[in-house]
Each structure stands twice: as C-alpha cells, then as structure tokens.
Design a protein around this motif. Structure first.
Motif, PDB file in Angstrom:
ATOM      1  N   LEU A  11      28.781  22.000  11.558  1.00 24.01           N
ATOM      2  CA  LEU A  11      29.222  23.373  11.778  1.00 24.01           C
ATOM      3  C   LEU A  11      30.040  23.900  10.599  1.00 24.01           C
ATOM      4  O   LEU A  11      29.992  25.085  10.275  1.00 24.01           O
ATOM      5  N   PHE A  12      30.792  22.994   9.942  1.00 23.11           N
ATOM      6  CA  PHE A  12      31.531  23.393   8.749  1.00 23.11           C
ATOM      7  C   PHE A  12      30.561  23.848   7.661  1.00 23.11           C
ATOM      8  O   PHE A  12      30.755  24.901   7.038  1.00 23.11           O
ATOM      9  N   CYS A  13      29.512  23.055   7.409  1.00 21.90           N
ATOM     10  CA  CYS A  13      28.521  23.411   6.379  1.00 21.90           C
ATOM     11  C   CYS A  13      27.839  24.725   6.719  1.00 21.90           C
ATOM     12  O   CYS A  13      27.662  25.595   5.848  1.00 21.90           O
ATOM     13  N   PHE A  14      27.475  24.892   7.995  1.00 23.88           N
ATOM     14  CA  PHE A  14      26.821  26.138   8.400  1.00 23.88           C
ATOM     15  C   PHE A  14      27.727  27.335   8.124  1.00 23.88           C
ATOM     16  O   PHE A  14      27.325  28.313   7.503  1.00 23.88           O
ATOM     17  N   THR A  15      28.980  27.235   8.570  1.00 28.50           N
ATOM     18  CA  THR A  15      29.904  28.356   8.421  1.00 28.50           C
ATOM     19  C   THR A  15      30.230  28.619   6.959  1.00 28.50           C
ATOM     20  O   THR A  15      30.290  29.777   6.508  1.00 28.50           O
ATOM     21  N   TRP A  16      30.447  27.531   6.177  1.00 31.49           N
ATOM     22  CA  TRP A  16      30.810  27.702   4.768  1.00 31.49           C
ATOM     23  C   TRP A  16      29.692  28.380   3.993  1.00 31.49           C
ATOM     24  O   TRP A  16      29.922  29.351   3.265  1.00 31.49           O
ATOM     25  N   PHE A  17      28.462  27.894   4.149  1.00 33.74           N
ATOM     26  CA  PHE A  17      27.344  28.497   3.436  1.00 33.74           C
ATOM     27  C   PHE A  17      27.053  29.899   3.959  1.00 33.74           C
ATOM     28  O   PHE A  17      26.623  30.772   3.189  1.00 33.74           O
ATOM     29  N   ALA A  18      27.277  30.125   5.257  1.00 32.73           N
ATOM     30  CA  ALA A  18      27.083  31.475   5.797  1.00 32.73           C
ATOM     31  C   ALA A  18      28.053  32.449   5.149  1.00 32.73           C
ATOM     32  O   ALA A  18      27.687  33.561   4.761  1.00 32.73           O
ATOM     33  N   ILE A  75      36.819  27.048  11.970  1.00 33.89           N
ATOM     34  CA  ILE A  75      35.781  27.518  12.893  1.00 33.89           C
ATOM     35  C   ILE A  75      34.977  26.334  13.427  1.00 33.89           C
ATOM     36  O   ILE A  75      34.636  26.270  14.618  1.00 33.89           O
ATOM     37  N   GLY A  76      34.661  25.350  12.561  1.00 30.82           N
ATOM     38  CA  GLY A  76      33.903  24.175  12.994  1.00 30.82           C
ATOM     39  C   GLY A  76      34.640  23.385  14.063  1.00 30.82           C
ATOM     40  O   GLY A  76      34.057  22.975  15.074  1.00 30.82           O
ATOM     41  N   ILE A  77      35.948  23.164  13.863  1.00 30.05           N
ATOM     42  CA  ILE A  77      36.746  22.427  14.848  1.00 30.05           C
ATOM     43  C   ILE A  77      36.818  23.209  16.164  1.00 30.05           C
ATOM     44  O   ILE A  77      36.627  22.650  17.254  1.00 30.05           O
ATOM     45  N   ALA A  78      37.077  24.521  16.053  1.00 29.03           N
ATOM     46  CA  ALA A  78      37.183  25.341  17.266  1.00 29.03           C
ATOM     47  C   ALA A  78      35.878  25.357  18.044  1.00 29.03           C
ATOM     48  O   ALA A  78      35.868  25.284  19.277  1.00 29.03           O
TER      49      ALA A  78
END
Length: 439
Positions: A11-18, A75-78
């Motif tokens: 989820l971190f990778c998804f959010t960061w690249f997004a 965001i990934g942790i949440a």
C-alpha cells in the motif's frame, strides 16, 4: 506480522507512486489555471508534462519525494489498521498504479521526444554564441550547444523517445519501452550531473517510474535470459464488469493519443517551421545581420582606443536576425545561470541565447524607423533597467554608425564595420565532411 508488513509495503508503494504520478499539489493547479489556453500549443502541454509533486516551495528537490513518502507510509499503515483491504485487491492496485506510471512516463517521454525530433530543445547556435570564447560558457551551455550543432542526431534521440513512449501505451510492450528508456534516461541523468544541468531531480524521477514499470516483468526476464530456467507468463487480466467502464477506458486512451501524441507532434512541427522557440520570433532591423568590428569609439567627445583599460569600450558587436544585439567588451558579465526548460511567448523573455554565457552583454531592441532610433534593453535579469538609446545611420552596406547615450548617460559615438567572417562549422556543412575547407 509478516503479512501486515507486506500489506503496508504494497500500500505504501501504491500510494507513493500514485502521489508521484497524479497532480494533487496546489502548485500544479495554480499553474494549470495560469496558462494561456487561448493560444493552445505544445508549450502548455510541456509545462503540464513537466509536473512533479512539490511540497516545498522553490526549485525541485529530493525533499519533496521524502515528504510524499512519509504521507504514503502513514496512509499505508492507516489502510491496514482499519482493515479496508479486500481479497485480490493488491493485484488490482498493482495493475492500477503501474498503468498510472506507464502513462505518466509516456507523457514526459513524448513531451521531450517530439521537441528533440523537431530539433527545438537545443537549437543551432546563434551568431553571438559562435563569437563567444569557449571558456565563457558554462558546462550546461556547452552541452546544449554541442547537441544543437548536430540536429540530425538530436532528431534521432527524439525518435527513440517517441518509439519508447508508444511502447509504453500497451501492456504487452510496456516493459520493452521501459527497459530502453531507463538506459536512455540513465545517460540523461549522468549528463545532468556532469554538465551541471537543471533536470537532475526530474530525470531521476523518470528513471524511477521506468524501473517500476520494468519491475513487473523483471523476475520473468531474469529467469528466462540470465538464469535460463522456465518463466511463468503474466496471466493477470483486469476486469471491467460494466459497459461504461470498458467504453471509458477506450475513450480515455484514445483521448490521450489524440492530445499527447497527434496534437503535440503537429504543434512541435508547426513551431519548428514557423517559430525559433528558444530565440525571439520577430525579425530584426533589416540589412544589419552580422558581426561588426568597432573601428571608432568616442566617449563624451573623446576617442577611446581599442586597447583602452576602460571596461566600457566595445570590442565587437553582433546583430542577430531577430531583435537582439550582443556587445563584447571588457566589462564583466553576471551569468544568467538558468538551465531548465522554459517557454515564453514574449520575445523579450526568451533568454536562451544569453543563459550560461559570459563575455557578451545581450540587448533586445526596439526600432523607430522614422527617426532612425534604436532603444536597447539589457536582457540579462541581473541588469534590469539598463537601457541605451542610439540614432543609427548606414553610410554604406558594411558600415553602421550609432550615436547616443549609454546606461551611465555617457554620450557615445560608435562606428561599426561589418566583418566578412567564415565559420568552420558552416563551411563544413557547405562542403560536406570530406570536402576541402578554406577559412
């Protein structure tokens, strides 16, 4: 615990690249509404394609990436803590963010590719550039001029980028395009480091996107080509259950191709044919283009010899084909060190010719043909408000006489003689690489 860490990482990778791909910062929207859309063209699209997330004001830095990474991590942790992730969602998120990265990378590649295919990015050196000492250029300007003198090579580099951009638009060929462009961008990144270019952060940003796109097939490619063992094919197919989703996907892709490929390509071609892009578009004073020796120079009625220690004594003067005059003297030049791409519709703001260059002062000028008056304004931002005004006359085709006041209100009379100078690069173009050259 291991699964939770894995989910957070995904989820971190998804959010960061997004965040890297989707314009969510206010800076982008402010620039979007500030653009002049009454004159649509490639310049507006280039500015949009050059977007990177800016959390901190000022020049782009890696601190912006760090700030986005912190936001993505939270965001990934949440997301994991509130348990919103569903079965199979990771595959869908991976597909979605890879699609974002593919098209974001393609936008950037097309933006630069077509500018280079129609050699606009690094133009052929101006006459003033050809009459500036090698040591008076910054590293970046030398790199740009070296690329500008070989428009065929520049067009080839642009063609490579355009082909890679087209490969990125299709899932089956995206990894091929990403592999080629990552190598290409690696050279661009190293060139920015070596020549002190202004696109170091941006080029690394594009490298990261290309490596992310490539990573999808990297394991299979390593198994097949390096380890020489069987590789499982990619069998994932995105599902579009409703008709409007399938139709919307086609419409979005067709719109992307129409705007960022066809329209942008035609706009850059038109600009190459009708506009100098980096140089002012207007025409200069008729019949004066060339380099002039200063054969007479009077200051307040007193003749100033050529070898005078007074720094205001002119050495030579260049009149460009556009309304720019450059003057070489012993007076120091504070270098305009801008080394990033910028587009200006106002001729007075087109400063590529003087950027990264010392040794000459560059002036834009306005002509009053009825009164034979030239009004010169220094184009260098370090000399704002510096204005000279002269009455000009042409006793013959090779002589130009200027009489008037400089920025210190000294009265000057300058007699200029046109110099019949040949240039090695021009003679080489005329005679061919194997022909004899005489200077």
């Amino acid at each position: 615990m291991h699964m939770a860490i894995r989910r957070i990482a995904i989820l971190f990778c998804f959010t960061w690249f997004a965040f890297l791909c989707v314009p969510v910062t206010p800076q982008f929207w402010q620039e979007l509404f500030a653009l002049n859309w009454s004159e649509p063209g490639y310049s507006n699209l280039f500015r949009l394609a050059h977007y990177t997330p800016r959390i901190y004001p000022g020049p782009d830095t890696f601190l912006n990436w760090a700030a986005v990474a912190v936001i993505a991590f939270v965001i990934g942790i949440a997301w994991v803590l509130i348990g919103r992730e569903k079965t199979g969602q990771a595959e869908l998120l991976y597909y979605g963010v890879r699609a974002l990265a593919r098209y974001r990378l393609a936008v950037a590649i097309f933006a630069y590719g077509f500018l280079m295919y129609h050699p606009l990015l690094a133009p052929y050196p101006s006459l003033s550039n050809l009459n500036t000492a090698y040591g008076d250029f910054t590293r970046w300007k030398l790199f740009s001029l070296s690329l500008g003198i070989v428009p065929g090579y520049q067009s080839f580099l642009g063609l490579v980028q355009v082909i890679c951009g087209l490969l990125l638009l299709y899932r089956k060929t995206a990894s091929i395009g990403a592999f080629i462009i990552s190598i290409y961008l690696g050279n661009v990144f190293m060139s920015n480091l070596a020549y002190e270019g202004g696109e170091t952060v941006y080029s690394l940003y594009l490298i990261i996107l290309s490596l992310f796109v490539l990573s999808y097939d990297a394991r299979r490619l390593i198994d097949l080509l390096i380890l020489q063992r069987p590789a499982n094919p990619n069998t994932y197919q995105p599902e579009f259950p409703s008709h409007w989703l399938r139709a919307g996907r086609v419409v979005l892709k067709a719109s992307f191709v129409l705007v960022f490929v066809l329209f942008y390509a035609l706009s850059t071609r038109e600009a190459f044919a009708a506009d100098r892009y980096q140089f002012p578009a207007a025409s200069g004073l008729s019949g004066v283009h060339g380099i002039y020796n200063v054969i007479e120079f009077e200051r307040n009625g007193t003749a100033v010899p050529y070898d005078s220690v007074w720094t205001g004594r002119w050495r030579d003067v260049v009149f460009e084909k556009w309304p720019t005059v450059s003057i070489r003297s012993s007076r120091n030049v504070a270098i305009d060190s801008n080394n990033t791409e910028h587009f200006e519709s106002d001729d007075r703001l087109r400063t590529y010719e003087l950027e990264g260059s010392a040794g000459r002062h560059y002036y834009s000028y306005i002509v009053d043909p009825a009164k034979h008056i030239l009004t010169l304004s220094n184009k260098n931002p370090h000399y704002k408000g510096e204005t000279l005004q002269f009455v000009y006359s042409q006793p013959d085709e090779s002589t130009l006489i200027l009489s008037g006041n400089d920025f210190n209100n000294d009265n000057l009379k300058v007699v200029l003689k046109l110099r019949n100078k040949k240039y090695l690069i021009e003679e080489a173009k005329r005679t061919g690489r194997r022909g004899a050259i005489r200077l």
